[in-house]
Design a protein around this motif. Structure first.
Motif, PDB file in Angstrom:
ATOM      1  N   ASP A  41       0.527  -1.085   0.044  1.00  0.00           N
ATOM      2  CA  ASP A  41       0.097   0.337   0.023  1.00  0.00           C
ATOM      3  C   ASP A  41       0.982   1.276   0.445  1.00  0.00           C
ATOM      4  N   CYS A  43       3.006   4.122  -1.013  1.00  0.00           N
ATOM      5  CA  CYS A  43       3.620   4.968  -2.213  1.00  0.00           C
ATOM      6  C   CYS A  43       5.703   4.624  -1.986  1.00  0.00           C
ATOM      7  N   HIS A  45       7.575   7.081  -2.433  1.00  0.00           N
ATOM      8  CA  HIS A  45       8.067   8.253  -3.315  1.00  0.00           C
ATOM      9  C   HIS A  45       7.705   9.453  -1.533  1.00  0.00           C
ATOM     10  N   LEU A  50      -1.546   3.629  -1.893  1.00  0.00           N
ATOM     11  CA  LEU A  50      -2.139   3.701  -3.000  1.00  0.00           C
ATOM     12  C   LEU A  50      -3.544   2.888  -3.392  1.00  0.00           C
ATOM     13  N   GLY A  53      -5.865   4.893  -4.187  1.00  0.00           N
ATOM     14  CA  GLY A  53      -5.304   6.025  -5.304  1.00  0.00           C
ATOM     15  C   GLY A  53      -6.332   5.941  -6.136  1.00  0.00           C
ATOM     16  N   CYS A  62      -1.124   7.002  -7.120  1.00  0.00           N
ATOM     17  CA  CYS A  62      -0.958   7.813  -6.345  1.00  0.00           C
ATOM     18  C   CYS A  62      -1.523   8.919  -5.787  1.00  0.00           C
ATOM     19  N   TRP A  67       2.252   9.872  -8.673  1.00  0.00           N
ATOM     20  CA  TRP A  67       3.052   8.755  -9.100  1.00  0.00           C
ATOM     21  C   TRP A  67       2.375   7.290  -9.846  1.00  0.00           C
ATOM     22  N   GLN A  68       3.051   6.707 -10.531  1.00  0.00           N
ATOM     23  CA  GLN A  68       1.544   5.460 -11.471  1.00  0.00           C
ATOM     24  C   GLN A  68       2.318   4.648 -11.311  1.00  0.00           C
ATOM     25  N   PHE A  69       1.556   3.214 -10.796  1.00  0.00           N
ATOM     26  CA  PHE A  69       2.229   1.500 -10.817  1.00  0.00           C
ATOM     27  C   PHE A  69       1.297   1.219 -11.019  1.00  0.00           C
ATOM     28  N   CYS A  76       7.296   0.976 -11.245  1.00  0.00           N
ATOM     29  CA  CYS A  76       6.849   2.156 -10.981  1.00  0.00           C
ATOM     30  C   CYS A  76       7.253   2.847 -12.551  1.00  0.00           C
ATOM     31  N   GLY A  82      11.439   2.949  -8.517  1.00  0.00           N
ATOM     32  CA  GLY A  82      10.231   3.462  -7.830  1.00  0.00           C
ATOM     33  C   GLY A  82       9.240   2.156  -7.935  1.00  0.00           C
ATOM     34  N   VAL A  84       7.191  -1.533  -6.413  1.00  0.00           N
ATOM     35  CA  VAL A  84       6.135  -1.683  -4.940  1.00  0.00           C
ATOM     36  C   VAL A  84       5.725  -3.630  -5.080  1.00  0.00           C
TER      37      VAL A  84
END
Length: 101
Positions: A41, A43, A45, A50, A53, A62, A67-69, A76, A82, A84
């Protein structure tokens, strides 16, 4: 690996995610394209959740700083360092389970 019940399938509508505490860990679970996915969960950064998100397909954004995952791989899309953790998810009847180390 141990398997833990997280929620019921009806708890997450298609295109929705949420945060759950599982065995002392914060896990984000998502329902996308009829499947369930799980990531850490947190992030990397700035620690945003998340699970709270916004989902855009299989990408979670996020809520803290955008930030995008990729929820399927943990990659990331903004920063190669980055990533996860992701977790195996299974559905048994109407219950969603995650496997944690």
């Amino acid at each position: 690996m141990a398997k833990y019940k997280v929620c019921k399938t009806s708890d997450l509508a298609e295109g929705q995610g949420n945060k759950y505490e599982v065995n002392g860990q914060d896990i984000a679970v998502y329902h996308v394209d009829g499947k369930f996915w799980a990531t850490a969960d947190f992030c990397p950064h700035r620690g945003g959740s998340l699970g709270y998100g916004r989902l855009d397909g299989k990408t979670v954004i996020c809520p803290s700083h955008g930030w995008q995952f990729d929820i399927t791989t943990g990659e990331c899309l903004n920063n190669v360092s980055g990533e996860v953790n992701t977790f195996e998810v299974s559905v048994e009847g109407d219950e969603v389970y995650v496997e944690l180390p």
